[in-house]
Design a protein around this motif. Structure first.
Motif, short mmCIF file in Angstrom:
data_model
loop_
_atom_site.label_atom_id
_atom_site.label_comp_id
_atom_site.label_asym_id
_atom_site.label_seq_id
_atom_site.Cartn_x
_atom_site.Cartn_y
_atom_site.Cartn_z
N TYR A 1 0.84 -1.20 0.00
CA TYR A 1 0.00 0.00 0.00
C TYR A 1 0.87 1.25 0.00
O TYR A 1 0.70 2.15 -0.82
CB TYR A 1 -0.94 -0.01 1.20
N GLN A 2 1.84 1.30 0.91
CA GLN A 2 2.73 2.46 1.00
C GLN A 2 3.60 2.60 -0.25
O GLN A 2 3.83 3.71 -0.73
CB GLN A 2 3.61 2.36 2.25
N ALA A 3 4.08 1.48 -0.79
CA ALA A 3 4.91 1.53 -2.00
C ALA A 3 4.10 2.10 -3.17
O ALA A 3 4.61 2.93 -3.94
CB ALA A 3 5.42 0.14 -2.34
N CYS A 4 2.85 1.68 -3.30
CA CYS A 4 2.00 2.19 -4.38
C CYS A 4 1.70 3.67 -4.17
O CYS A 4 1.73 4.45 -5.12
CB CYS A 4 0.71 1.39 -4.47
N ARG A 5 1.42 4.08 -2.94
CA ARG A 5 1.15 5.49 -2.65
C ARG A 5 2.38 6.35 -3.00
O ARG A 5 2.25 7.44 -3.53
CB ARG A 5 0.79 5.69 -1.18
N GLN A 6 3.55 5.83 -2.69
CA GLN A 6 4.79 6.56 -2.95
C GLN A 6 5.02 6.75 -4.45
O GLN A 6 5.67 7.71 -4.86
CB GLN A 6 5.96 5.80 -2.32
N HIS A 7 4.51 5.84 -5.27
CA HIS A 7 4.74 5.89 -6.71
C HIS A 7 3.52 6.36 -7.51
O HIS A 7 3.43 6.12 -8.70
CB HIS A 7 5.21 4.52 -7.21
N MET A 8 2.58 7.04 -6.84
CA MET A 8 1.39 7.56 -7.52
C MET A 8 1.81 8.48 -8.68
O MET A 8 2.78 9.23 -8.57
CB MET A 8 0.53 8.37 -6.55
N ASN A 9 1.07 8.38 -9.79
CA ASN A 9 1.27 9.21 -10.98
C ASN A 9 2.63 9.00 -11.63
O ASN A 9 3.12 9.86 -12.34
CB ASN A 9 1.06 10.70 -10.65
N ARG B 1 -3.36 2.84 -14.95
CA ARG B 1 -3.77 3.28 -16.28
C ARG B 1 -2.76 2.71 -17.27
O ARG B 1 -1.57 2.98 -17.18
CB ARG B 1 -3.82 4.80 -16.37
N THR B 2 -3.24 1.91 -18.19
CA THR B 2 -2.35 1.25 -19.14
C THR B 2 -2.27 2.05 -20.43
O THR B 2 -3.17 2.82 -20.75
CB THR B 2 -2.85 -0.17 -19.44
N SER B 3 -1.22 1.83 -21.19
CA SER B 3 -1.04 2.53 -22.46
C SER B 3 -1.82 1.84 -23.57
O SER B 3 -2.28 0.71 -23.41
CB SER B 3 0.44 2.59 -22.82
N PHE C 1 8.38 -1.69 -9.89
CA PHE C 1 9.62 -1.11 -10.45
C PHE C 1 9.26 0.16 -11.20
O PHE C 1 8.30 0.21 -11.95
CB PHE C 1 10.25 -2.09 -11.46
N LEU C 2 10.06 1.22 -11.01
CA LEU C 2 9.90 2.42 -11.81
C LEU C 2 10.48 2.17 -13.20
O LEU C 2 11.51 1.52 -13.34
CB LEU C 2 10.65 3.59 -11.17
N CYS D 1 3.31 -9.58 -15.31
CA CYS D 1 3.81 -8.21 -15.22
C CYS D 1 2.86 -7.28 -15.95
O CYS D 1 2.34 -7.62 -17.01
CB CYS D 1 5.20 -8.11 -15.85
N TYR D 2 2.66 -6.10 -15.38
CA TYR D 2 1.80 -5.08 -15.95
C TYR D 2 2.54 -3.76 -15.92
O TYR D 2 3.26 -3.47 -14.96
CB TYR D 2 0.50 -4.94 -15.14
N GLU D 3 2.38 -2.95 -16.97
CA GLU D 3 3.00 -1.63 -17.03
C GLU D 3 1.93 -0.57 -17.16
O GLU D 3 0.93 -0.76 -17.85
CB GLU D 3 3.95 -1.54 -18.22
N GLY D 4 2.15 0.55 -16.50
CA GLY D 4 1.23 1.66 -16.60
C GLY D 4 1.54 2.70 -15.53
O GLY D 4 2.59 2.65 -14.90
N VAL D 5 0.61 3.63 -15.36
CA VAL D 5 0.75 4.70 -14.39
C VAL D 5 -0.22 4.44 -13.24
O VAL D 5 -1.41 4.20 -13.49
CB VAL D 5 0.46 6.07 -15.04
N ILE D 6 0.28 4.49 -12.02
CA ILE D 6 -0.60 4.31 -10.86
C ILE D 6 -1.44 5.57 -10.71
O ILE D 6 -0.90 6.66 -10.51
CB ILE D 6 0.21 4.05 -9.57
N VAL D 7 -2.76 5.41 -10.83
CA VAL D 7 -3.65 6.57 -10.74
C VAL D 7 -4.41 6.61 -9.42
O VAL D 7 -4.93 7.67 -9.05
CB VAL D 7 -4.64 6.62 -11.93
N ASN D 8 -4.48 5.50 -8.70
CA ASN D 8 -5.17 5.49 -7.41
C ASN D 8 -4.76 4.24 -6.65
O ASN D 8 -4.36 3.24 -7.24
CB ASN D 8 -6.68 5.53 -7.59
N VAL D 9 -4.88 4.33 -5.34
CA VAL D 9 -4.61 3.20 -4.45
C VAL D 9 -5.60 3.28 -3.30
O VAL D 9 -5.84 4.35 -2.76
CB VAL D 9 -3.18 3.25 -3.86
N ASP D 10 -6.19 2.15 -2.95
CA ASP D 10 -6.96 2.08 -1.71
C ASP D 10 -6.39 0.93 -0.89
O ASP D 10 -5.38 0.35 -1.28
CB ASP D 10 -8.48 1.97 -1.96
#
Length: 79
Positions: free
Chosen positions: A4-12, A40-42, A77-78, A24-33
């Motif tokens: 949870y904290q790792a995802c929050r840290q990497h938001m947007n 959000r995937t490309s 991973f960033l 494996c999935y790639e995209g931009v983290i747009v929200n975390v609960d």
């Protein structure tokens, strides 16, 4: 640090997420609960999972919102 904290840290930020099943999935983290991370995937990514309201379930191509359970995540991973 928990997922949870790792995802929050990497938001947007653009990330690659690996699940415990090895997917494996790639995209931009747009929200975390507390239960899920929303990615959000490309347009050129091959993805499977929930694609948001009205998009359905299953493999396909396209822009969408992928919901992954925090319980299934192994690493972030960033990119």
């Amino acid at each position: 640090m928990d997922m949870y904290q790792a995802c929050r840290q990497h938001m947007n930020r653009r990330v690659r997420i690996q699940t415990r099943c090895g997917e494996c999935y790639e995209g931009v983290i747009v929200n975390v609960d507390r239960d899920n991370v929303y990615l959000r995937t490309s347009g050129d990514a091959r993805i499977s999972g929930w694609f948001g309201p009205g998009f359905g379930f299953g493999p396909g191509y396209g822009f969408g919102l992928l919901t992954l359970s925090l319980f299934t995540l192994l690493a972030i991973f960033l990119i």
